[in-house]
Design a protein around this motif. Structure first.
Motif, PDB file in Angstrom:
ATOM      1  N   GLY A  72       0.814  -1.206   0.000  1.00 14.99           N
ATOM      2  CA  GLY A  72       0.000   0.000   0.000  1.00 14.99           C
ATOM      3  C   GLY A  72       0.850   1.260   0.000  1.00 14.99           C
ATOM      4  O   GLY A  72       0.540   2.231  -0.706  1.00 14.99           O
ATOM      5  N   ASP A  76       0.963   4.093  -2.998  1.00 17.45           N
ATOM      6  CA  ASP A  76       0.804   5.537  -2.788  1.00 17.45           C
ATOM      7  C   ASP A  76       1.950   6.311  -3.425  1.00 17.45           C
ATOM      8  O   ASP A  76       1.748   7.371  -4.033  1.00 17.45           O
ATOM      9  CB  ASP A  76       0.747   5.847  -1.292  1.00 17.45           C
ATOM     10  CG  ASP A  76      -0.545   5.383  -0.636  1.00 17.45           C
ATOM     11  OD1 ASP A  76      -1.551   5.183  -1.356  1.00 17.45           O
ATOM     12  OD2 ASP A  76      -0.553   5.214   0.601  1.00 17.45           O
ATOM     13  N   LEU A  79       1.600   6.237  -7.211  1.00 15.99           N
ATOM     14  CA  LEU A  79       0.526   7.155  -7.594  1.00 15.99           C
ATOM     15  C   LEU A  79       1.047   8.582  -7.715  1.00 15.99           C
ATOM     16  O   LEU A  79       0.767   9.279  -8.694  1.00 15.99           O
ATOM     17  CB  LEU A  79      -0.600   7.091  -6.566  1.00 15.99           C
ATOM     18  CG  LEU A  79      -1.779   8.036  -6.804  1.00 15.99           C
ATOM     19  CD1 LEU A  79      -2.575   7.618  -8.026  1.00 15.99           C
ATOM     20  CD2 LEU A  79      -2.677   8.078  -5.563  1.00 15.99           C
ATOM     21  N   GLU A 104      -3.560  -1.957  -7.386  1.00 18.09           N
ATOM     22  CA  GLU A 104      -3.744  -0.997  -6.298  1.00 18.09           C
ATOM     23  C   GLU A 104      -3.581   0.446  -6.787  1.00 18.09           C
ATOM     24  O   GLU A 104      -4.300   1.348  -6.343  1.00 18.09           O
ATOM     25  CB  GLU A 104      -2.776  -1.290  -5.154  1.00 18.09           C
ATOM     26  CG  GLU A 104      -3.145  -2.506  -4.321  1.00 18.09           C
ATOM     27  CD  GLU A 104      -4.456  -2.305  -3.559  1.00 18.09           C
ATOM     28  OE1 GLU A 104      -4.823  -1.144  -3.287  1.00 18.09           O
ATOM     29  OE2 GLU A 104      -5.117  -3.306  -3.235  1.00 18.09           O
ATOM     30  N   VAL A 105      -2.648   0.687  -7.694  1.00 13.89           N
ATOM     31  CA  VAL A 105      -2.486   2.034  -8.240  1.00 13.89           C
ATOM     32  C   VAL A 105      -3.692   2.395  -9.111  1.00 13.89           C
ATOM     33  O   VAL A 105      -4.190   3.530  -9.061  1.00 13.89           O
ATOM     34  CB  VAL A 105      -1.172   2.153  -9.034  1.00 13.89           C
ATOM     35  CG1 VAL A 105      -1.051   3.532  -9.677  1.00 13.89           C
ATOM     36  CG2 VAL A 105       0.030   1.900  -8.125  1.00 13.89           C
ATOM     37  N   ARG A 107      -6.717   1.318  -8.728  1.00 14.91           N
ATOM     38  CA  ARG A 107      -7.789   1.637  -7.778  1.00 14.91           C
ATOM     39  C   ARG A 107      -7.711   3.094  -7.337  1.00 14.91           C
ATOM     40  O   ARG A 107      -8.708   3.820  -7.323  1.00 14.91           O
ATOM     41  CB  ARG A 107      -7.641   0.771  -6.531  1.00 14.91           C
ATOM     42  CG  ARG A 107      -8.335  -0.554  -6.532  1.00 14.91           C
ATOM     43  CD  ARG A 107      -8.070  -1.248  -5.208  1.00 14.91           C
ATOM     44  NE  ARG A 107      -9.207  -2.018  -4.771  1.00 14.91           N
ATOM     45  CZ  ARG A 107      -9.294  -2.634  -3.603  1.00 14.91           C
ATOM     46  NH1 ARG A 107      -8.290  -2.553  -2.748  1.00 14.91           N
ATOM     47  NH2 ARG A 107     -10.359  -3.318  -3.281  1.00 14.91           N
ATOM     48  N   ARG A 108      -6.533   3.521  -6.974  1.00 15.02           N
ATOM     49  CA  ARG A 108      -6.333   4.878  -6.480  1.00 15.02           C
ATOM     50  C   ARG A 108      -6.613   5.909  -7.566  1.00 15.02           C
ATOM     51  O   ARG A 108      -7.225   6.954  -7.304  1.00 15.02           O
ATOM     52  CB  ARG A 108      -4.906   5.016  -5.931  1.00 15.02           C
ATOM     53  CG  ARG A 108      -4.699   4.305  -4.589  1.00 15.02           C
ATOM     54  CD  ARG A 108      -3.232   3.972  -4.340  1.00 15.02           C
ATOM     55  NE  ARG A 108      -2.970   3.523  -2.976  1.00 15.02           N
ATOM     56  CZ  ARG A 108      -3.254   2.321  -2.523  1.00 15.02           C
ATOM     57  NH1 ARG A 108      -3.831   1.426  -3.340  1.00 15.02           N
ATOM     58  NH2 ARG A 108      -2.969   1.989  -1.278  1.00 15.02           N
ATOM     59  N   ARG A 111     -10.341   6.186  -8.154  1.00 14.82           N
ATOM     60  CA  ARG A 111     -10.993   6.920  -7.075  1.00 14.82           C
ATOM     61  C   ARG A 111     -10.846   8.429  -7.259  1.00 14.82           C
ATOM     62  O   ARG A 111     -11.684   9.205  -6.780  1.00 14.82           O
ATOM     63  CB  ARG A 111     -10.430   6.498  -5.711  1.00 14.82           C
ATOM     64  CG  ARG A 111     -10.952   5.169  -5.209  1.00 14.82           C
ATOM     65  CD  ARG A 111     -10.806   5.025  -3.708  1.00 14.82           C
ATOM     66  NE  ARG A 111      -9.430   5.003  -3.273  1.00 14.82           N
ATOM     67  CZ  ARG A 111      -8.735   3.881  -3.034  1.00 14.82           C
ATOM     68  NH1 ARG A 111      -9.310   2.703  -3.203  1.00 14.82           N
ATOM     69  NH2 ARG A 111      -7.493   3.947  -2.617  1.00 14.82           N
ATOM     70  N   GLU A 112      -9.786   8.836  -7.934  1.00 17.36           N
ATOM     71  CA  GLU A 112      -9.580  10.255  -8.213  1.00 17.36           C
ATOM     72  C   GLU A 112     -10.292  10.705  -9.489  1.00 17.36           C
ATOM     73  O   GLU A 112     -10.157  11.851  -9.919  1.00 17.36           O
ATOM     74  CB  GLU A 112      -8.084  10.552  -8.349  1.00 17.36           C
ATOM     75  CG  GLU A 112      -7.302  10.374  -7.062  1.00 17.36           C
ATOM     76  CD  GLU A 112      -5.842  10.767  -7.222  1.00 17.36           C
ATOM     77  OE1 GLU A 112      -5.417  11.055  -8.363  1.00 17.36           O
ATOM     78  OE2 GLU A 112      -5.125  10.794  -6.195  1.00 17.36           O
TER      79      GLU A 112
END
Length: 254
Positions: A72, A76, A79, A104-105, A107-108, A111-112
């Motif tokens: 995680g 971050d 990202l 995971e990236v 996903r981030r 979300r933005e």
């Protein structure tokens, strides 16, 4: 809070700069891997595609930086490093640990409110499928033997004591990150997913690979290639053909 430098040049390597590119492919290396793993992909797609290979901290020219032991935290940091890289249509390709990190990236980013054209998840079962492994706890010799068996690292290279001493900390940290990973609840991706597996890779059974479907509201395709866990290295041509097809103006919409 990101604990690592976010200078894009540290993270994003372009082996074949393509100033006239109309699409961008971001490549995520496997555990213990480096950006140079994707040099052949860059060479094959350069021109139309801006191929960005990620270089994680703790290896090669970033060896002096601390390794990252949490997926995680690494997501971050990536990202932040990719901010401003979505001026072109953006596709992700990740192999093994890199597939989870790319997920995971993605996903981030979503979300933005940002868009991913497609996620290529190579050599990895779905994020929700538990993998109970603890390779990161093995003694050095046993860890080298386990990784060599997967053909992920040249045995002759790891036999060199100096190179081995430099490579093992990053490998162990990456394995810790992926082996302690837990897929947190959250909205599925909106982008389509293509899963790539080797037909003799015991680490990615087809049913567990198909479980990626639960992580996207779009299509999820499974492509099987000859070879083991590192089929991309052993038989690159069909994988490169798949990427060429994705990055052509006439490709079919997902």
């Amino acid at each position: 809070m990101v604990l690592f430098p976010v200078d894009s040049d540290l993270w994003c390597r372009r082996f074949h700069p393509s100033p006239d590119a109309v699409e961008r492919l971001v490549c995520f290396p496997h555990a213990g891997g480096s950006a140079s793993f994707y040099f052949p992909v860059s060479a094959a797609l350069a021109g139309r595609v801006d191929v960005v290979a990620l270089q994680y901290p703790g290896r090669q020219d970033r060896r002096a930086e601390p390794c990252v032991e949490d997926l995680g935290v690494l997501a971050d940091a990536v990202l932040d490093a990719l901010r401003g890289q979505d001026d072109l249509p953006l596709t992700f390709f990740g192999h093994s640990m890199g597939a989870l990190l790319a997920f995971e990236v993605a996903r981030r980013l979503e979300r933005e409110g940002r868009t991913i054209e497609r996620l290529f998840a190579s050599g990895r079962v779905a994020p929700s499928v538990p993998r109970r492994e603890s390779l990161h706890l093995l003694p050095d010799d046993d860890l080298v033997a386990a990784v060599t068996e997967m053909s992920g690292t040249d045995a002759l290279v790891l036999a060199d004591e100096e190179i081995r001493r430099m490579a093992l900390p990053a490998l162990r940290a990456d394995l810790h990150a992926v082996e302690t990973y837990h897929c947190a609840p959250g909205a599925p991706l909106e982008c389509p997913v293509t899963v790539l597996i080797g037909d003799t890779d015991p680490r990615t059974p087809p049913d567990d690979a198909r479980a990626w479907q639960s992580h996207t509201t779009a299509s999820c395709d499974l492509e099987t290639f000859p070879g083991g866990h590192f089929f991309l290295s052993d038989h690159p041509k069909p994988v490169l053909t798949l990427l060429h097809t994705h990055h052509t103006p006439t490709r079919r919409p997902a």
